[in-house]
Design a protein around this motif. Structure first.
Motif, PDB file in Angstrom:
ATOM      1  N   LEU A 160       1.854   2.661 -21.022  1.00 30.27           N
ATOM      2  CA  LEU A 160       2.766   1.538 -21.252  1.00 30.27           C
ATOM      3  C   LEU A 160       2.356   0.279 -20.488  1.00 30.27           C
ATOM      4  O   LEU A 160       3.072  -0.714 -20.487  1.00 30.27           O
ATOM      5  N   GLY A 161       1.193   0.324 -19.831  1.00 32.14           N
ATOM      6  CA  GLY A 161       0.668  -0.865 -19.148  1.00 32.14           C
ATOM      7  C   GLY A 161       0.923  -0.921 -17.661  1.00 32.14           C
ATOM      8  O   GLY A 161       0.501  -1.867 -16.995  1.00 32.14           O
ATOM      9  N   GLY A 162       1.601   0.074 -17.118  1.00 32.62           N
ATOM     10  CA  GLY A 162       1.932   0.043 -15.701  1.00 32.62           C
ATOM     11  C   GLY A 162       1.023   0.892 -14.849  1.00 32.62           C
ATOM     12  O   GLY A 162       0.187   1.646 -15.340  1.00 32.62           O
ATOM     13  N   ALA A 163       1.194   0.761 -13.552  1.00 29.16           N
ATOM     14  CA  ALA A 163       0.514   1.592 -12.568  1.00 29.16           C
ATOM     15  C   ALA A 163       1.432   1.654 -11.345  1.00 29.16           C
ATOM     16  O   ALA A 163       2.296   0.797 -11.170  1.00 29.16           O
ATOM     17  N   ILE A 164       1.251   2.684 -10.522  1.00 32.64           N
ATOM     18  CA  ILE A 164       2.124   2.815  -9.357  1.00 32.64           C
ATOM     19  C   ILE A 164       1.335   2.668  -8.061  1.00 32.64           C
ATOM     20  O   ILE A 164       0.140   2.935  -8.000  1.00 32.64           O
ATOM     21  N   PHE A 165       2.049   2.229  -7.044  1.00 27.53           N
ATOM     22  CA  PHE A 165       1.471   2.081  -5.714  1.00 27.53           C
ATOM     23  C   PHE A 165       2.527   2.443  -4.684  1.00 27.53           C
ATOM     24  O   PHE A 165       3.721   2.523  -4.999  1.00 27.53           O
ATOM     25  N   CYS A 166       2.094   2.687  -3.468  1.00 29.76           N
ATOM     26  CA  CYS A 166       2.996   3.109  -2.396  1.00 29.76           C
ATOM     27  C   CYS A 166       2.760   2.288  -1.140  1.00 29.76           C
ATOM     28  O   CYS A 166       1.682   1.722  -0.956  1.00 29.76           O
ATOM     29  N   ASP A 167       3.755   2.285  -0.284  1.00 28.31           N
ATOM     30  CA  ASP A 167       3.618   1.745   1.061  1.00 28.31           C
ATOM     31  C   ASP A 167       4.703   2.360   1.926  1.00 28.31           C
ATOM     32  O   ASP A 167       5.495   3.179   1.456  1.00 28.31           O
ATOM     33  N   ARG A 168       4.712   1.978   3.196  1.00 30.80           N
ATOM     34  CA  ARG A 168       5.736   2.468   4.124  1.00 30.80           C
ATOM     35  C   ARG A 168       6.420   1.266   4.753  1.00 30.80           C
ATOM     36  O   ARG A 168       5.768   0.440   5.388  1.00 30.80           O
ATOM     37  N   ARG A 169       7.711   1.191   4.561  1.00 30.11           N
ATOM     38  CA  ARG A 169       8.539   0.139   5.161  1.00 30.11           C
ATOM     39  C   ARG A 169       9.838   0.791   5.638  1.00 30.11           C
ATOM     40  O   ARG A 169      10.299   1.763   5.031  1.00 30.11           O
ATOM     41  N   TYR A 170      10.398   0.254   6.697  1.00 27.53           N
ATOM     42  CA  TYR A 170      11.680   0.763   7.203  1.00 27.53           C
ATOM     43  C   TYR A 170      11.639   2.268   7.433  1.00 27.53           C
ATOM     44  O   TYR A 170      12.589   2.988   7.160  1.00 27.53           O
ATOM     45  N   ASP A 171      10.506   2.757   7.922  1.00 29.92           N
ATOM     46  CA  ASP A 171      10.281   4.171   8.201  1.00 29.92           C
ATOM     47  C   ASP A 171      10.513   5.062   6.974  1.00 29.92           C
ATOM     48  O   ASP A 171      10.917   6.217   7.087  1.00 29.92           O
ATOM     49  N   THR A 172      10.225   4.504   5.789  1.00 32.84           N
ATOM     50  CA  THR A 172      10.402   5.220   4.524  1.00 32.84           C
ATOM     51  C   THR A 172       9.207   4.944   3.626  1.00 32.84           C
ATOM     52  O   THR A 172       8.719   3.817   3.563  1.00 32.84           O
ATOM     53  N   VAL A 173       8.754   5.959   2.900  1.00 30.90           N
ATOM     54  CA  VAL A 173       7.669   5.783   1.930  1.00 30.90           C
ATOM     55  C   VAL A 173       8.300   5.358   0.608  1.00 30.90           C
ATOM     56  O   VAL A 173       9.195   6.027   0.094  1.00 30.90           O
ATOM     57  N   PHE A 174       7.813   4.254   0.076  1.00 32.31           N
ATOM     58  CA  PHE A 174       8.311   3.738  -1.196  1.00 32.31           C
ATOM     59  C   PHE A 174       7.235   3.842  -2.260  1.00 32.31           C
ATOM     60  O   PHE A 174       6.053   3.663  -1.987  1.00 32.31           O
ATOM     61  N   GLN A 226      -0.022  13.403  -2.352  1.00 34.76           N
ATOM     62  CA  GLN A 226      -0.980  13.313  -1.247  1.00 34.76           C
ATOM     63  C   GLN A 226      -0.645  12.146  -0.328  1.00 34.76           C
ATOM     64  O   GLN A 226      -0.775  12.249   0.894  1.00 34.76           O
ATOM     65  N   TYR A 227      -0.205  11.031  -0.908  1.00 33.86           N
ATOM     66  CA  TYR A 227       0.172   9.863  -0.105  1.00 33.86           C
ATOM     67  C   TYR A 227       1.330  10.230   0.828  1.00 33.86           C
ATOM     68  O   TYR A 227       1.324   9.881   2.009  1.00 33.86           O
ATOM     69  N   ARG A 228       2.293  10.950   0.289  1.00 36.60           N
ATOM     70  CA  ARG A 228       3.439  11.378   1.118  1.00 36.60           C
ATOM     71  C   ARG A 228       2.980  12.349   2.213  1.00 36.60           C
ATOM     72  O   ARG A 228       3.472  12.297   3.343  1.00 36.60           O
ATOM     73  N   GLU A 229       2.037  13.239   1.895  1.00 33.16           N
ATOM     74  CA  GLU A 229       1.478  14.148   2.902  1.00 33.16           C
ATOM     75  C   GLU A 229       0.796  13.351   4.017  1.00 33.16           C
ATOM     76  O   GLU A 229       0.966  13.673   5.197  1.00 33.16           O
ATOM     77  N   LEU A 230       0.021  12.341   3.645  1.00 28.73           N
ATOM     78  CA  LEU A 230      -0.632  11.491   4.640  1.00 28.73           C
ATOM     79  C   LEU A 230       0.402  10.865   5.568  1.00 28.73           C
ATOM     80  O   LEU A 230       0.223  10.833   6.781  1.00 28.73           O
ATOM     81  N   GLN A 231       1.500  10.392   5.008  1.00 22.66           N
ATOM     82  CA  GLN A 231       2.527   9.723   5.803  1.00 22.66           C
ATOM     83  C   GLN A 231       3.224  10.672   6.775  1.00 22.66           C
ATOM     84  O   GLN A 231       3.837  10.225   7.740  1.00 22.66           O
ATOM     85  N   GLU A 232       3.089  11.970   6.548  1.00 20.01           N
ATOM     86  CA  GLU A 232       3.630  12.954   7.503  1.00 20.01           C
ATOM     87  C   GLU A 232       2.774  13.006   8.773  1.00 20.01           C
ATOM     88  O   GLU A 232       3.217  13.498   9.808  1.00 20.01           O
ATOM     89  N   LEU A 233       1.549  12.517   8.687  1.00 22.18           N
ATOM     90  CA  LEU A 233       0.614  12.558   9.805  1.00 22.18           C
ATOM     91  C   LEU A 233       0.655  11.307  10.671  1.00 22.18           C
ATOM     92  O   LEU A 233       0.001  11.237  11.707  1.00 22.18           O
ATOM     93  N   GLY A 234       1.390  10.292  10.237  1.00 23.44           N
ATOM     94  CA  GLY A 234       1.465   9.032  10.971  1.00 23.44           C
ATOM     95  C   GLY A 234       2.156   7.990  10.124  1.00 23.44           C
ATOM     96  O   GLY A 234       2.748   8.296   9.093  1.00 23.44           O
ATOM     97  N   SER A 235       2.074   6.753  10.554  1.00 25.17           N
ATOM     98  CA  SER A 235       2.655   5.638   9.811  1.00 25.17           C
ATOM     99  C   SER A 235       1.525   4.775   9.276  1.00 25.17           C
ATOM    100  O   SER A 235       0.828   4.122  10.039  1.00 25.17           O
TER     101      SER A 235
END
Length: 190
Positions: free
Chosen positions: A153-167, A126-135
């Motif tokens: 295992l104790g982790g969690a994931i997060f996203c952002d957009r840098r360098y015109d790429t979703v990470f 869904q985050y990647r879909e959102l990024q298709e609609l804007g930056s």
């Protein structure tokens, strides 16, 4: 988070609907073939969803319709603020993570806040879909739903957009930063 009254006054409902309509009309690229009148009709018939949208709004999420699921017949609404919603930052991932911190605990966690608001964290897809609609999230980042094997295992994931790429990144679920919050989604039956 303390329990709150989940009813909006008539004035609050009208104000929210005006705000949502203006945003809908300003950002037609997010929902090209949808009509505001139909969305509003469903919102007015579902005060619980309207309350959740108000929570998204007052925490800085700027919710907007981003699609229509033809299979389920639901409108799909995401937080569309340019950066991770300001009123939902500086939170760790979930209650387990919050309770594991011995010092410098954040005030809350993303999963419990979303549940209290009646929304769900965006998935990575869904985050990647959102990024298709804007930056979005050019300066901030957003927790997203974390697969159970990573969370175990104790982790969690997060996203952002840098360098015109979703990470997509990982962190300990107990971590929190002033520039990391979460974005939510809400589905509204047609």
């Amino acid at each position: 988070m303390p329990k709150r009254n989940k009813e909006l006054s008539l004035e609050q409902r009208e104000e929210l609907l005006r705000t949502l309509k203006a945003r809908f009309e300003k950002n037609m690229n997010r929902h090209k073939e949808l009509e505001w009148a139909k969305v509003q009709e469903k919102l007015e018939a579902n005060t619980e969803k309207l309350w959740s949208l108000n929570e998204m709004e007052i925490t800085g999420g700027e919710p907007d319709v981003v699609g229509h699921d033809k299979k389920s017949g639901e409108y799909i609404i995401y937080d569309c603020s340019a950066e991770s919603p300001k009123g939902r930052r500086s939170v760790c991932y979930d209650l387990e993570a919050l309770e594991s911190r011995k010092k410098h605990k954040p005030e809350n966690n993303a999963i419990d806040m979303a549940t209290e608001m009646g929304i769900e964290l965006l998935t990575e897809e869904q985050y990647r879909e959102l990024q298709e609609l804007g930056s979005f999230d050019l300066k901030t980042s957003s927790w997203v739903q974390t697969p159970a094997n990573i969370r175990k295992l104790g982790g969690a994931i997060f996203c952002d957009r840098r360098y015109d790429t979703v990470f997509v990144y990982h962190n300990g679920a107990e971590s929190y930063y002033a520039a990391r919050g979460f974005r939510g989604s809400l589905r509204l039956r047609i």
